[in-house]
Enzyme design. Structure first.
Site, PDB file in Angstrom:
ATOM      1  N   SER A   1      42.499  48.125  35.476  1.00  0.00           N
ATOM      2  CA  SER A   1      40.849  47.394  35.774  1.00  0.00           C
ATOM      3  C   SER A   1      40.390  48.866  36.361  1.00  0.00           C
ATOM      4  CB  SER A   1      41.379  46.143  36.964  1.00  0.00           C
ATOM      5  OG  SER A   1      39.906  45.537  36.848  1.00  0.00           O
TER       6      SER A   1
ATOM      7  N   HIS B   1      44.434  39.389  32.960  1.00  0.00           N
ATOM      8  CA  HIS B   1      44.468  40.301  33.449  1.00  0.00           C
ATOM      9  C   HIS B   1      45.310  40.839  34.177  1.00  0.00           C
ATOM     10  CE1 HIS B   1      41.439  42.951  34.695  1.00  0.00           C
ATOM     11  NE2 HIS B   1      41.532  42.949  36.181  1.00  0.00           N
TER      12      HIS B   1
HETATM   13  C1  GTR Z   1      37.344  42.703  39.216  1.00  0.00           C
HETATM   14  C2  GTR Z   1      36.552  43.636  38.893  1.00  0.00           C
HETATM   15  C3  GTR Z   1      36.379  44.447  37.743  1.00  0.00           C
HETATM   16  C4  GTR Z   1      38.114  44.812  37.677  1.00  0.00           C
HETATM   17  C5  GTR Z   1      39.038  44.136  38.407  1.00  0.00           C
HETATM   18  C6  GTR Z   1      40.322  44.579  39.321  1.00  0.00           C
HETATM   19  O1  GTR Z   1      37.282  41.762  40.418  1.00  0.00           O
HETATM   20  O2  GTR Z   1      35.206  42.804  39.016  1.00  0.00           O
HETATM   21  O3  GTR Z   1      35.448  45.247  37.802  1.00  0.00           O
HETATM   22  O4  GTR Z   1      37.817  46.264  38.123  1.00  0.00           O
HETATM   23  O5  GTR Z   1      38.028  43.309  39.891  1.00  0.00           O
HETATM   24  O6  GTR Z   1      40.089  45.576  39.526  1.00  0.00           O
HETATM   25  O7  GTR Z   1      41.194  44.372  38.836  1.00  0.00           O
END
Ligand code: GTR
Length: 393
Positions: free
Chosen positions: A228, A370
């Site tokens: 991420s 995610h």
């Molecule tokens: C989210 C963000 C993403 C990603 C994520 C993370 O809130 O919008 O771009 O980077 O965090 O790092 O888990």
């Protein structure tokens, strides 16, 4: 009857109408040409690539991630302590590497935890940029986490290194007040000044400085990995520091592996609103206007060429947008052709469970949400086992 068959198929499955080949879908995004020099001529061979590479790096520095100051205040010195030679039931040596800022006014340190397999003379290494709580990278191994399955890496003959990104700079809007930014408190920030992603990438390079000096590590086989926001950072670290043999972006989404043009989920407008400090201020100029950005993210992945790159997606991670991550890897591939290599060797738009490991850019689409999981790591290991040039164990 026979000629009507495809028509009925489309009636039954209208979504098939929307599916084009990856190459067609890339074309529809209207991306900047990764091979087109600012002079207008097209790069046709590997000798011309460094010129285009330099142009792309400059644009990303100026418009997206910001410029690392060229300043002796960033000098560092490193100390290392071997904490155990029989960690993980005798399978690994555990070292704690501390990177100190050489500037007298700073007490800032970056700690890298490093497990090295005892059975390998010169180990390839995965360096994780940990953006999650430090409990995910517990050196004592009392707490184990899928996010950093260090035992698994050791089993497969890889050293497992991890850097906590917040050792370099805080992950919040007060970033400038502490960490490495504190050394520049007296220097007014400009629209091109570095953001925290660039600072974290700088930290990854300082870890690489140490890894280059450790004889137990094969420094020609160090892969920087991130998830991420860490994945955005891993790609940028790999792009600007060509000592990394590979970079892995796990679900890095916006401003990482995912194309900005035509992207679903998180947009430049969202990310620059919620996380403005990750980037240089110029990046905000493209909020709602990705088509004006003089680069797109396929060009970030392409900066890894001819080295190895890996892009991983998860099908429920719609904020990152798996299709845009995949197409980023597709669109980066022509640069690998300059070197007589194949970039991403795909088999059409990925389905859940698709794994494309044949070319120098790897890709998989995992089922689920995610996260960085052991399933992802197993794919990374398979890919790098196959492609990484390693010294003899
Ligand atoms: C989210 C963000 C993403 C990603 C994520 C993370 O809130 O919008 O771009 O980077 O965090 O790092 O888990």
């Amino acid at each position: 009857m026979k000629p009507l068959f495809p028509f009925f198929v489309l009636l039954l499955f209208p979504s098939m109408l929307a599916i084009g080949s990856p190459a067609d879908l890339v074309k529809q995004r209207g991306l900047p040409d990764v091979l087109k020099l600012q002079s207008g001529s097209i790069v046709t061979n590997e000798n011309q690539w460094p010129q285009r590479r330099g142009e792309i790096v400059k644009i990303f520095e100026k418009e997206v991630y910001g410029q690392v100051p060229s300043n002796s205040r960033l000098n560092t010195r490193t100390s290392v302590v071997t904490l155990a030679t029989n960690a993980m039931g005798g399978k690994a040596t555990l070292k704690r590497v501390t990177i100190h800022s050489a500037a007298a006014e700073s007490s800032n340190t970056i700690q890298m935890t490093l497990f090295i397999p005892n059975s390998v003379r010169s180990s390839p290494c995965f360096l994780l940029l940990n953006n999650r709580p430090a409990t995910n990278a517990d050196p004592s191994r009392v707490q184990k986490s899928d996010f950093w399955p260090a035992e698994l890496l050791i089993e497969h003959g890889y050293a497992a290194a991890v850097m906590q990104v917040t050792d370099v700079a805080a992950d919040n809007k007060n970033s400038w007040d502490g960490g490495i930014f504190r050394l520049f408190a007296d220097v007014p920030r400009t629209s091109e000044s570095w953001g925290t992603l660039a600072a974290w990438a700088w930290g990854a390079s300082r870890c690489m400085d140490y890894l280059e000096s450790d004889k137990a590590i094969d420094s020609s086989a160090v892969v920087v990995v991130g998830h991420s926001r860490g994945g955005k950072t891993a790609l940028w670290a790999g792009a600007i520091d060509q000592r990394f043999a590979g970079a892995v972006s796990n679900e890095s989404g916006s401003s990482g592996a995912a194309l900005a043009r035509g992207k679903k989920g998180e947009q430049i407008a969202d990310i620059t609103k919620t996380f403005p400090y990750w980037f240089c201020d110029n990046y905000r100029n493209y909020a709602g206007k990705p088509e004006l950005l003089p680069v797109d993210q396929h060009e970030l992945i392409a900066l890894m060429a001819p080295r190895l790159a890996y892009v991983a997606s998860a099908n429920e991670d719609l904020w990152s947008d798996p299709a845009s991550e995949f197409l980023g890897a597709v669109a980066a591939s022509p640069v690998y052709s300059l070197f007589g290599l194949r970039g991403l060797v795909e088999g059409g738009m990925p389905q859940v469970g698709s794994v494309f490991h044949e070319g120098a850019i790897g890709y998989h689409l995992r089922a689920g949400t995610h996260n960085l999981t052991t399933e992802d790591w197993n794919h990374f290991i398979d890919f790098f086992d196959r492609h990484l040039t390693r010294k003899q164990p």
